[in-house]
Design an enzyme around this catalytic site. Sequence first.
Site, PDB file in Angstrom:
ATOM      1  N   CYS A   1       0.870  -1.239  -0.086  1.00 24.65           N
ATOM      2  CA  CYS A   1       0.036   0.043  -0.114  1.00 24.65           C
ATOM      3  C   CYS A   1       0.687   1.404  -0.050  1.00 24.65           C
ATOM      4  CB  CYS A   1      -1.034  -0.156   1.214  1.00 24.65           C
ATOM      5  SG  CYS A   1      -2.389   1.148   0.831  1.00 24.65           S
TER       6      CYS A   1
ATOM      7  N   HIS B   1      -3.697  -5.474   0.681  1.00 24.41           N
ATOM      8  CA  HIS B   1      -3.020  -5.561   1.988  1.00 24.41           C
ATOM      9  C   HIS B   1      -3.052  -7.298   2.131  1.00 24.41           C
ATOM     10  CE1 HIS B   1      -2.796  -1.791   3.830  1.00 24.41           C
ATOM     11  NE2 HIS B   1      -3.736  -1.413   2.849  1.00 24.41           N
TER      12      HIS B   1
ATOM     13  N   GLU C   1      -0.881  -8.916   4.011  1.00 25.36           N
ATOM     14  CA  GLU C   1      -0.688  -9.409   5.594  1.00 25.36           C
ATOM     15  C   GLU C   1      -2.078  -9.619   6.314  1.00 25.36           C
ATOM     16  OE1 GLU C   1      -1.888  -4.993   5.854  1.00 25.36           O
ATOM     17  OE2 GLU C   1      -0.792  -6.089   4.425  1.00 25.36           O
TER      18      GLU C   1
END
Length: 248
Positions: free
Chosen positions: A112, A224, A226
């Site tokens: 990001c 994202h 993660e």
Amino acid sequence: MSTQSKPIIGIVSCAKELGGYQIQAVNDFYLAAVKDFGGLPLMLAPDMSSEDIERILEMCDGFLFPGSHSNVAPHHYNATHQEAKKDEARDELSFSLLRKAIDKDIPCLGICRGFQEMNVALGGSLNPAVHDSGFNDHREIQVDDFEEKYAPSHAVLVQKQSLFEKWLTENHWETTVFFEVNTLHNQGVDQLAPQLQVEAKAPDGLVEAFSLPGQKFFVGVQWHPEWKAKTNHFSQILFKEFMMAASL
């Protein structure tokens, strides 16, 4: 690095305000993803001297540039619009680490804001509001439920003869054409830095991932990965490849 050691992954922190205190923070999602895939996360605060940065470069086996609610200051890519949320100390540390890590071929993963930093560090520019520029609305939905906020929102189209296509083929992916990602950003790539190779695009044509050919690992993604990295198929591939490169 010893084959018996965990790779040390430096993660750039962000300025936050909490209860009147100025703090440096990293979302636990990033720390957890690094740990879950065999790395040792090391938070990096800004305002380092050049000597400190050189020591960090010697110490770390890889760098992760995470997302943030702040944006890269526009003057870094010759823009003149105003940004309400900036973190120029992070900008300076990130750009310094990115450029020096490339010179030393130290693996880097940008997510990001980190993805946007990579592009700017190499001479690219950003679009401050992609939803006002003919693209779809990529902003996060304003809800408290993280399951809803980070839910898959759109597909990304994997580019032919790209690094991602190679990874997906090696991991017996059923299709190397597209997969679903979340979306939590208002800014995006305007001009891609000339050295970077597009890895994936959103259906509206917005660049969602890139790599830097010739590097051990230099990958940026706009979404994202993660979030629930242990159970998302592509996140597993991405973090495993990152950790393998950092372990070399």
